[in-house]
Design a protein around this motif. Structure first.
Motif, PDB file in Angstrom:
ATOM      1  N   VAL A  57      42.171  41.425  53.690  1.00 52.12           N
ATOM      2  CA  VAL A  57      41.657  42.600  53.355  1.00 52.12           C
ATOM      3  C   VAL A  57      40.586  42.486  52.177  1.00 52.12           C
ATOM      4  N   LEU A  58      40.393  41.358  51.470  1.00 46.56           N
ATOM      5  CA  LEU A  58      39.565  41.040  50.652  1.00 46.56           C
ATOM      6  C   LEU A  58      38.085  41.168  50.853  1.00 46.56           C
ATOM      7  N   LYS A  59      37.350  41.702  50.135  1.00 46.32           N
ATOM      8  CA  LYS A  59      35.811  41.833  50.200  1.00 46.32           C
ATOM      9  C   LYS A  59      35.108  41.449  48.847  1.00 46.32           C
ATOM     10  N   ASN A  60      34.011  41.331  48.868  1.00 45.22           N
ATOM     11  CA  ASN A  60      33.028  40.926  47.837  1.00 45.22           C
ATOM     12  C   ASN A  60      33.519  41.577  46.700  1.00 45.22           C
ATOM     13  N   SER A  61      33.353  40.911  45.370  1.00 41.57           N
ATOM     14  CA  SER A  61      33.773  41.419  44.067  1.00 41.57           C
ATOM     15  C   SER A  61      35.196  41.844  43.981  1.00 41.57           C
ATOM     16  N   THR A  91      37.697  36.107  41.216  1.00 46.78           N
ATOM     17  CA  THR A  91      36.916  37.119  41.662  1.00 46.78           C
ATOM     18  C   THR A  91      36.112  36.731  43.047  1.00 46.78           C
ATOM     19  N   VAL A  92      36.222  37.340  44.096  1.00 44.51           N
ATOM     20  CA  VAL A  92      35.520  37.114  45.336  1.00 44.51           C
ATOM     21  C   VAL A  92      34.005  37.049  45.169  1.00 44.51           C
ATOM     22  N   GLU A  93      33.367  35.915  45.526  1.00 46.64           N
ATOM     23  CA  GLU A  93      31.924  35.850  45.492  1.00 46.64           C
ATOM     24  C   GLU A  93      31.367  36.061  46.814  1.00 46.64           C
ATOM     25  N   GLU A  94      31.862  35.416  47.845  1.00 46.51           N
ATOM     26  CA  GLU A  94      31.515  35.440  48.900  1.00 46.51           C
ATOM     27  C   GLU A  94      32.540  35.121  50.122  1.00 46.51           C
ATOM     28  N   ILE A  95      32.414  35.838  51.258  1.00 44.42           N
ATOM     29  CA  ILE A  95      33.551  35.595  52.287  1.00 44.42           C
ATOM     30  C   ILE A  95      32.873  35.754  53.598  1.00 44.42           C
TER      31      ILE A  95
END
Lengths: 145, 137
Positions: B6-10, B100-104
């Motif tokens: 479910v994660l997305k950028n940022s 923190t997500v940077e790229e996915i």
């Protein structure tokens, strides 16, 4: 002084990912998760076994690099990297060795780059690590040249 | 187990704030890791080295930081974990761990990871590449 040692490797040392040591390590980093510790959870996991935390290779013996004598005190740990092809499994045997991969000077300080390798008996790489050690000018003055 | 799909950028993983650093934390880490450099456990040795007091092993903080990802090992594993030690951690410091997500994409998630002290100063900064096992994620 260190120049001629670049690329030199230590002898491989046989290490074991011991259950007790993993438990102690996981507790010491405040992460006693069942994936590291609980045998049943390990068996039911995608790994079929408990695994070790990513910084666990700190405990392995990498052998001695002949000729490399760093000061015992005053070293600064600047950077640390790990690269894994898969997590370490509890109970497995890992053959480890170290290598001086680079060495350079910046602003009067020495930067020593040490690589670590962890392999299976069949020489498949499980992980590699890289550690950058900084030796300050003050400490450096006490070193043999 | 929590899900990563479910994660997305940022997006950020649930951050963790550690209890104030205690001497026993560092003694335990010394014992578990085999790193008995006395600047991490003995005041006099830290002072001799020109420090105001004992400091945490950088690897203790790096080890703690990795636990942000422990709930996700059913979905993948940490393929790369790189950090720079940017500041010292002293006794009683309160360390907060964040990712923190940077790229996915379907194969991997790149995270920026950071450990900060009570003054908001970064003590560790780095990156985690989390490789995903692909089964409908």
């Amino acid at each position: 002084m260190l120049q001629e040692l670049i690329g030199k490797r230590s002898n491989k040392v046989k290490n074991q990912v011991e259950r007790g040591m993993v438990k102690k390590f996981a507790e010491a980093i405040g992460d006693p998760n069942p994936i590291f510790i609980d045998e049943d959870i390990g068996k039911q996991s995608v790994y079929g076994q408990n695994i070790a935390p990513p910084t666990f290779p700190r405990v392995f013996d990498y052998g001695e690099l002949t000729g490399l004598e760093l000061p015992k005190k005053g070293l600064i740990h600047g950077e640390q990297n790990y690269h894994y092809s898969r997590p370490l499994l509890i109970g497995e045997t890992v053959y480890c060795y170290t290598e001086l991969s680079d060495y350079y000077e910046k602003k009067g300080m020495l930067f020593v780059v040490m690589k670590g390798h962890g392999e299976t008996l069949e020489e498949e790489t499980i992980f590699t690590s890289e550690q950058i050690i900084i030796i300050t000018e003050t400490v450096r003055k006490g070193m043999k040249s | 187990m929590k899900q990563l799909n479910v994660l997305k950028n940022s997006d950020t993983l649930e951050k963790i704030t550690l209890a104030p650093v205690s001497r026993i934390d560092l003694i335990k880490y010394a014992d578990a890791s085999g790193d008995f450099n006395p600047i991490h456990t003995i005041d006099e040795e830290a002072e001799k080295a020109g420090l105001p007091g004992i400091i945490a092993h950088g690897m203790w903080t790096m080890g703690n930081l990795s636990k942000l990802f422990t709930p996700y090992y059913e979905d993948g594993f940490i393929q790369d974990y790189k950090v720079r030690f940017r500041g010292m951690v002293f006794l009683n410091d309160v360390i907060t761990l964040q990712a923190t997500v940077e790229e996915i994409n379907e194969r991997r998630i790149d995270f920026k990871v950071v450990a900060t002290n009570q003054d908001g100063k970064e003590v560790i900064k780095g990156n985690v590449l989390f490789a995903k096992y692909n089964d409908g994620c």
